[in-house]
Design a protein around this motif. Structure first.
Motif, short mmCIF file in Angstrom:
data_model
loop_
_atom_site.label_atom_id
_atom_site.label_comp_id
_atom_site.label_asym_id
_atom_site.label_seq_id
_atom_site.Cartn_x
_atom_site.Cartn_y
_atom_site.Cartn_z
N GLY A 24 38.03 35.93 33.68
CA GLY A 24 36.99 35.63 34.64
C GLY A 24 37.51 35.74 36.05
N THR A 25 36.60 35.59 37.00
CA THR A 25 36.95 35.62 38.42
C THR A 25 36.30 34.42 39.09
N THR A 26 37.06 33.70 39.91
CA THR A 26 36.52 32.56 40.63
C THR A 26 35.58 33.03 41.75
N GLN A 27 34.90 32.11 42.37
CA GLN A 27 34.01 32.44 43.48
C GLN A 27 34.76 33.04 44.66
N THR A 28 36.07 32.76 44.75
CA THR A 28 36.87 33.31 45.84
C THR A 28 37.58 34.60 45.44
N GLY A 29 37.32 35.10 44.21
CA GLY A 29 37.88 36.37 43.78
C GLY A 29 39.20 36.31 43.04
N SER A 30 39.70 35.11 42.76
CA SER A 30 40.96 34.98 42.02
C SER A 30 40.71 35.11 40.52
N TRP A 49 44.68 29.32 35.79
CA TRP A 49 44.23 29.72 37.12
C TRP A 49 45.23 30.68 37.77
N ASP A 50 44.75 31.49 38.71
CA ASP A 50 45.59 32.47 39.41
C ASP A 50 46.36 33.32 38.41
N ALA A 51 45.64 33.95 37.50
CA ALA A 51 46.23 34.66 36.36
C ALA A 51 46.49 36.14 36.63
N GLU A 52 46.71 36.51 37.87
CA GLU A 52 47.01 37.91 38.21
C GLU A 52 48.24 38.38 37.45
N GLY A 53 48.09 39.43 36.65
CA GLY A 53 49.21 40.02 35.93
C GLY A 53 49.62 39.29 34.66
#
Length: 71
Positions: A24-30, A49-53
């Protein structure tokens, strides 16, 4: 090693099976991941949270400590 039913809010290590991973993506795009973990004591709904990569796959037993995942 502890079981899911013994988890507290402190950082702990547990070996689990990962189920139902959804990105998913948060409202702030994270980016974030929503998933369940399971062991012989039960299941637990989780958010990463902040699951980039970060790649967490359903059905695999994984070990995670801080920002590293070992398969």
């Amino acid at each position: 090693m502890i079981k899911i039913k013994e988890l507290t809010s402190e950082e702990q290590q547990v070996i689990v099976k990962v189920l139902n991973v959804n990105k998913g993506t948060t409202q702030t795009g994270s980016p974030y991941l929503s998933f369940q973990i399971e062991d012989s004591s039960g299941t637990l709904n989780c958010k990463f949270w902040d699951a980039e990569g970060i790649d967490i796959s359903s059905g695999k037993v994984q070990y995670r400590r801080k920002d590293k995942v070992w398969k």
